[in-house]
Design a protein around this motif. Structure first.
Motif, short mmCIF file in Angstrom:
data_model
loop_
_atom_site.label_atom_id
_atom_site.label_comp_id
_atom_site.label_asym_id
_atom_site.label_seq_id
_atom_site.Cartn_x
_atom_site.Cartn_y
_atom_site.Cartn_z
N GLN A 82 0.84 -1.19 0.00
CA GLN A 82 0.00 0.00 0.00
C GLN A 82 0.88 1.25 0.00
OE1 GLN A 82 -3.33 -0.06 2.76
NE2 GLN A 82 -3.14 2.14 3.11
N TRP A 83 0.56 2.21 -0.88
CA TRP A 83 1.30 3.46 -0.94
C TRP A 83 0.88 4.40 0.19
CZ3 TRP A 83 5.27 3.27 -4.09
CH2 TRP A 83 5.21 2.45 -5.22
N VAL A 84 1.75 5.33 0.53
CA VAL A 84 1.42 6.28 1.59
C VAL A 84 0.29 7.21 1.16
CG1 VAL A 84 3.68 6.22 2.65
CG2 VAL A 84 3.24 7.86 0.85
N GLU A 85 0.16 7.44 -0.16
CA GLU A 85 -0.96 8.20 -0.72
C GLU A 85 -1.13 7.78 -2.17
OE1 GLU A 85 -0.49 12.43 -1.36
OE2 GLU A 85 1.67 12.25 -1.11
N ALA A 86 -2.06 8.39 -2.87
CA ALA A 86 -2.34 8.00 -4.25
C ALA A 86 -1.07 8.07 -5.10
CB ALA A 86 -3.41 8.92 -4.84
N PRO A 87 -0.79 7.02 -5.90
CA PRO A 87 0.47 6.98 -6.66
C PRO A 87 0.64 8.11 -7.66
CG PRO A 87 -1.00 5.17 -7.30
CD PRO A 87 -1.57 5.79 -6.08
N ASN A 88 -0.45 8.64 -8.21
CA ASN A 88 -0.27 9.74 -9.17
C ASN A 88 0.26 11.00 -8.50
OD1 ASN A 88 -2.79 10.00 -7.88
ND2 ASN A 88 -3.72 11.06 -9.61
N ARG A 89 -0.09 11.22 -7.24
CA ARG A 89 0.44 12.38 -6.51
C ARG A 89 1.90 12.14 -6.13
NH1 ARG A 89 -3.00 16.26 -5.39
NH2 ARG A 89 -5.22 15.87 -5.65
N LEU A 90 2.23 10.91 -5.76
CA LEU A 90 3.63 10.58 -5.49
C LEU A 90 4.48 10.78 -6.75
CD1 LEU A 90 3.22 7.31 -3.39
CD2 LEU A 90 3.86 9.56 -2.54
N PHE A 91 3.94 10.35 -7.89
CA PHE A 91 4.67 10.45 -9.14
C PHE A 91 4.84 11.91 -9.56
CE2 PHE A 91 4.92 10.03 -13.88
CZ PHE A 91 6.14 9.34 -13.91
N GLN A 92 3.83 12.74 -9.30
CA GLN A 92 3.95 14.17 -9.61
C GLN A 92 5.11 14.79 -8.86
OE1 GLN A 92 1.59 16.72 -7.40
NE2 GLN A 92 1.64 18.46 -8.80
N ARG A 93 5.23 14.48 -7.57
CA ARG A 93 6.31 15.06 -6.78
C ARG A 93 7.67 14.52 -7.23
NH1 ARG A 93 2.40 15.28 -2.71
NH2 ARG A 93 2.83 13.22 -1.88
N LEU A 94 7.70 13.23 -7.61
CA LEU A 94 8.94 12.65 -8.12
C LEU A 94 9.36 13.35 -9.41
CD1 LEU A 94 11.07 10.32 -7.91
CD2 LEU A 94 9.54 8.99 -9.37
N LEU A 95 8.41 13.59 -10.32
CA LEU A 95 8.70 14.32 -11.56
C LEU A 95 9.23 15.71 -11.25
CD1 LEU A 95 5.61 13.44 -13.79
CD2 LEU A 95 7.99 12.88 -14.32
N SER A 96 8.57 16.43 -10.35
CA SER A 96 8.98 17.79 -10.02
C SER A 96 10.41 17.83 -9.49
CB SER A 96 8.02 18.39 -8.98
OG SER A 96 6.71 18.47 -9.49
#
Length: 201
Positions: A83-97
């Motif tokens: 289980q992710w700490v939060e929705a994976p698309n939001r995690l991925f957005q921060r990783l991209l940034s």
């Protein structure tokens, strides 16, 4: 005292009967950027030279904090205790940034800051973010869209699909999280290079 004892007994009996959902796993998965911005670094961006990274849209299969497994027959299962700490698309957005700023040196804005400087805007759809049971790979597929502000006030729109695969075994929470983190970082690095190329071109 008798009344208090009765209240306590009632509360204990209710807690044994009521369930507020499944117990969370012992640890939650997270994404960590390989390329990170150094503490204390400051950026000064010329007009239209910023990058704004929007939260990617996702299909229903990954609109969850669980990790999907695409099976051979087309059905979808989920990795046990992953289980992710939060929705994976939001995690991925921060990783991209983080990756874009660290790798290109450009100033990266949040969507709320976009009005400050309409430079390059990155959006897209996170098509896959899970396990391919047929190949045993962790797969990250991102359909990126960049809108680049032109000097005439118009925007140039370009699209590209990025995908990274990392073998994973066994298909358990920790190995799956590590493999997806590696694949996500590969995609983020390629996206950062693409944005840099487009802005220079």
């Amino acid at each position: 005292m008798i009344r208090q004892a009765l209240i306590l007994a009632t509360a204990l009996s209710l807690s044994a009967c009521i369930s507020f959902g499944a117990d969370p796993p012992d640890s939650l998965l997270n994404l960590t950027a390989t390329a990170q911005v150094a503490p204390g670094r400051t950026n000064t961006a010329a007009s239209a030279q910023t990058v704004t990274v929007l939260v990617p849209t996702v299909p229903q299969t990954i609109a969850t904090q669980r990790v999907p497994v695409s099976t051979v027959d087309g059905t979808v299962a989920y990795v046990k205790d992953a289980q992710w700490v939060e929705a994976p698309n939001r995690l991925f957005q921060r990783l991209l940034s983080e990756t874009i700023e660290a790798q290109t040196g450009r100033t990266v804005l949040t969507p709320r800051q976009f009005d400050f400087d309409p430079g390059t805007r990155l959006s897209g759809e996170l098509q896959r973010f899970g396990i391919d049971a047929a190949t045993g790979d962790a797969v990250v597929t991102y359909d990126a869209v960049i809108s680049v502000a032109q000097g005439s006030g118009e925007n140039s729109v370009r699209t590209r699909r990025f995908e990274a695969r990392v073998p994973v075994a066994p298909v358990e929470a920790l190995p799956v999280g590590a493999a997806l983190n590696q694949a996500a970082n590969r995609v983020a690095a390629e996206v950062a290079s693409w944005i840099d190329e487009q802005s220079r071109g």
